[in-house]
Structures are given as C-alpha cells and as structure tokens.
Design an enzyme around this catalytic site. Sequence first.
Site, mmCIF file in Angstrom:
data_model
loop_
_atom_site.group_PDB
_atom_site.id
_atom_site.type_symbol
_atom_site.label_atom_id
_atom_site.label_comp_id
_atom_site.label_asym_id
_atom_site.label_seq_id
_atom_site.Cartn_x
_atom_site.Cartn_y
_atom_site.Cartn_z
ATOM 1 C CB SER A 1 -1.002 -0.433 1.142
ATOM 2 O OG SER A 1 -1.938 0.606 0.949
ATOM 3 C CG ASP B 1 -6.553 -2.700 -3.548
ATOM 4 O OD1 ASP B 1 -7.248 -2.215 -2.719
ATOM 5 O OD2 ASP B 1 -5.399 -3.017 -3.833
ATOM 6 C CG HIS C 1 -5.254 -2.461 -0.004
ATOM 7 N ND1 HIS C 1 -4.841 -2.062 -1.092
ATOM 8 C CD2 HIS C 1 -4.839 -1.721 1.061
ATOM 9 C CE1 HIS C 1 -3.815 -0.849 -0.714
ATOM 10 N NE2 HIS C 1 -3.858 -1.061 0.461
HETATM 11 C C1 LIG Z 1 -4.329 -5.894 -2.503
HETATM 12 O O1 LIG Z 1 -5.747 -5.129 -2.184
HETATM 13 C C2 LIG Z 1 -6.532 -6.060 -2.370
HETATM 14 C C3 LIG Z 1 -7.894 -5.447 -1.935
HETATM 15 O O2 LIG Z 1 -7.941 -4.818 -0.605
HETATM 16 C C4 LIG Z 1 -6.527 -7.331 -1.459
HETATM 17 O O3 LIG Z 1 -7.603 -8.267 -1.252
HETATM 18 C C5 LIG Z 1 -5.248 -7.956 -1.658
HETATM 19 O O4 LIG Z 1 -5.038 -9.042 -0.778
HETATM 20 C C6 LIG Z 1 -4.079 -6.878 -1.782
HETATM 21 N N1 LIG Z 1 -3.273 -7.767 -2.442
HETATM 22 C C7 LIG Z 1 -2.017 -7.929 -1.559
HETATM 23 C C8 LIG Z 1 -0.979 -8.652 -2.494
HETATM 24 O O5 LIG Z 1 -1.735 -7.264 -0.600
#
Ligand SMILES: *[C@@H]1O[C@H](CO)[C@@H](O)[C@H](O)[C@H]1NC(C)=O
Length: 268
Positions: free
Chosen positions: A79, A173, A207
Amino acid sequence: PGPFPGVIDIYGVGGGLLEYRASLLAGHGFATLALAFYDFEDLPKDYSNLHLDYFEESMYYMLHHPQVKGPGIGLLGISLGADICLSMASFLKNVSATVSINGSGTSGNRTIHYKQTSIPPLGHDLRRSQVTFSGLLDIVDIRNDLVGGHENPSMIPIERAEGPILFIVGQDDHNWRSDLYAQTASERLQAHGKEKPQIISYPGTGHYIEPPYFPMCPASLHKLVNKTVIWGGEFRAHAKAQVDAWQQILSFFSRHLGGTQNRVSPKL
Ligand SMILES: *[C@@H]1O[C@H](CO)[C@@H](O)[C@H](O)[C@H]1NC(C)=O
Ligand SMILES: *[C@@H]1O[C@H](CO)[C@@H](O)[C@H](O)[C@H]1NC(C)=O
Ligand SMILES: *[C@@H]1O[C@H](CO)[C@@H](O)[C@H](O)[C@H]1NC(C)=O
Ligand SMILES: CC(=O)N[C@H]1CO[C@H](CO)[C@@H](O)[C@@H]1O
C-alpha cells in the site's frame, strides 16, 4: 553465518512499527529491517509529506551493516509502503529488487520530496466515497484520475529504478485500483524503454495481502479518512493468494539478491 541479503520492509498508512513480516522473511535467510516511518516513538505523528532522506538513511544503515551482503538491498512494501519502496527504487542507489504489494505507483495524497525534486500529490475527493450496505465506507474511487496516463506528473518515475520490480495485485482491491495502477506503471516502464515488469494479479483478492495463513482483514480504520473502510477480497481466494504471493516474493528476492541457499527451509 552471514552476511545475508538485506531487505527493508515497509507497511502502509496505519503507521507504527509492524515486525511480523520482516521476522518471517528473516527465517528465510534475509537480514531484514522493519522500518517505521510515522506514529512511532519520536517519529512524526502524521504523514502529510514524504521525505526520502529518512529512507535513504535506512539504505545507508543496511548497506554498511556487517551482517548485510551488498551491493544491493531488496525493498518490500504494501500500500503506502509499496509507493515508498517504488520512490526509493526510483531515486536512491543500490536498490536491487522491489516488491510492490497493492501500491499505486503514484504520490497518492502526498508530495514526495527528494533533494531538489518533488512529485505533486495526485489527490482525491472524498465526495466520491460510498457507504456500503453494512455502513462501512468504500473509497475505491476517491482518487483523482491519472490524467495523461503513465505520463501523469504524480506518477513515481519508476523507469529510473536500477533493479527489477514485482507488482502483486488484488483484483478486488477496494482501497484503490491497484490492478489499473500496476498496468499503468508497466506502460510507463515500457514507454521509457524498460522491460515489462512481472505483475501477479489475484482474482477475488483484496488490498491487504499478508503472509500466508493470516486471517483476511475485510475492513478496518483507514487513517487517511479516519473511518472504517472495506479492503475487498473474498476469504477463500484471498487466503490462497496470500500463500502464493509469499512464495513469489521469496523466490523473487532469492533470484535478485542471491545467497539464501544452504539453509533449512522453515515451514512458513
Ligand atoms: C491488494 O488489495 C486487495 C483489495 O483490498 C486485497 O484483497 C489483496 O489482498 C491485496 N493484495 C495484496 C498482495 O496485498
Ligand atoms: C552500491 O552499488 C555499487 C554498484 O554495484 C557498488 O559499487 C557499491 O559498492 C554499492 N555500495 C555499497 C555501500 O555497497
Ligand atoms: C477520528 O474520528 C473520531 C470519531 O470518529 C474522532 O474522535 C477523532 O478525533 C478523529 N481523529 C482525527 C485525527 O481526526
Ligand atoms: C492533496 C490532497 O488530496 N490532500 C488531502 C489528503 O487527505 C486529507 C484527509 O482526507 C485531506 O484533508 C487532504 O486535503
């Protein structure tokens, strides 16, 4: 016995110091630094500007640590932490490999400063947030459009990065559209004559991609808006993505930082 390939691990907008992922990585033969950057001990309480000098100091610390094998360091961020890692890779020397988990590749809500350079914030408009049936906030569409696509002035100049970048993306996400952002980052790299980066995109994944077997966090307080927001993700798909993403991260770092052979594999 070391020295070991070094990795700096940076979390997101929640602030504070989170050490569990760096600890798990250390179990795989990396010398890791879990780096807090705000809301911890004597660090600033809020984070409206991003000054890379602080992060440059952490690079210096790692590169000169006797247990860290140079000449390059790996970066891992999620993030906001992912966008900090992408900025470090773009402006600082000796970054050999960068993993961006659900980053935006933009300055987001802040100005990024490094020496004489600054990247203006992309900005957002809270009027584009939506209240879901559960009463929680969905902020996936609040960010301003990336006008001009990959040449938008709020894009981090990732074409300057020396080492490869791995983008890990959850297709569900709800923090922001990390899928679209990773595609735009890829276009930017290719427009600047760089190779197409590896993008691993997981369906049904939100996310907050964590190491394997961590429970999925469907919603929590987001410090940017000071409200509870949904992160996206379906439990089963998200859990599977976490297991795979971790293996991908480990093999990416081993490939580009080298030297983690001859060790007993931990289970996680
Ligand atoms: C990216 O963000 C999505 C949405 O919140 C989340 O579900 C997903 O696990 C995230 N991917 C990673 C690799 O953190
Ligand atoms: C940074 O990378 C350069 C080029 O690989 C190398 O010569 C130098 O020793 C590295 N710096 C440190 C402090 O390891
Ligand atoms: C966040 O919201 C809570 C109430 O929901 C309020 O008490 C608190 O002062 C707010 N914090 C900030 C930093 O605005
Ligand atoms: C540039 C920009 O959009 N700044 C915003 C960052 O987020 C805070 C909290 O929502 C806003 O107050 C700023 O205007």
